[in-house]
Design a protein around this motif. Structure first.
Motif, mmCIF file in Angstrom:
data_model
loop_
_atom_site.group_PDB
_atom_site.id
_atom_site.type_symbol
_atom_site.label_atom_id
_atom_site.label_comp_id
_atom_site.label_asym_id
_atom_site.label_seq_id
_atom_site.Cartn_x
_atom_site.Cartn_y
_atom_site.Cartn_z
ATOM 1 N N TYR A 38 -7.255 -3.350 0.091
ATOM 2 C CA TYR A 38 -6.487 -2.582 1.073
ATOM 3 C C TYR A 38 -7.327 -2.297 2.313
ATOM 4 N N ASP A 45 -3.374 6.025 -2.460
ATOM 5 C CA ASP A 45 -2.799 5.182 -3.505
ATOM 6 C C ASP A 45 -2.401 6.083 -4.667
ATOM 7 N N ILE A 81 0.876 -1.173 0.000
ATOM 8 C CA ILE A 81 0.000 0.000 0.000
ATOM 9 C C ILE A 81 0.908 1.216 0.000
ATOM 10 N N ASP A 82 0.684 2.132 -0.939
ATOM 11 C CA ASP A 82 1.589 3.270 -1.109
ATOM 12 C C ASP A 82 1.760 4.084 0.170
#
Length: 125
Positions: A91, A62, A42-43
């Motif tokens: 997510y 994201d 997950i960014d």
């Protein structure tokens, strides 16, 4: 990307207590579901804790490098939401399992790095 005001604003604390906010970048995750093993990163995930230290709020950002213009039509925005909704839902579910929060309570946005456009991803999108 910080030159885009909407993105820069999203990355600031904006009045949140810095002692209660933890940020994970490129947070790894994995799970097994009916389709098999899923895993990824997950960014950006922001965890905001309450006075007792429990996670009370989670925000997912994201990053997206595909183009979505600031003046994009509702249909274009919907197309991007439809494309990324399964990813964001995964997510949410992973972060819900990690924190005990309801997946619908977890905020998520797509941040388009080219235009600076921020698109909220509603639960169940």
């Amino acid at each position: 990307i910080l030159a885009h005001p909407a993105i820069a604003s999203r990355l600031r604390l904006n009045g949140r207590d810095p002692d209660r906010v933890t940020v994970d970048v490129e947070r790894p995750w994995a799970r097994i579901d009916a389709r098999g093993v899923q895993q990824g990163f997950i960014d950006r995930v922001e965890f905001e804790r309450d006075a007792d230290g429990a996670v009370g709020r989670v925000r997912i950002i994201d990053w997206k490098t595909d183009h979505l213009a600031e003046a994009a039509s509702e249909a274009e925005v919907r197309e991007h939401l439809d494309r990324y909704a399964p990813q964001i839902q995964a997510y949410r579910e992973v972060m819900a399992a990690a924190t005990g929060l309801d997946p619908a309570a977890i905020e998520a946005v797509l941040a388009f790095t080219g235009s600076g456009r921020i698109v909220p991803v509603p639960p169940g999108a």
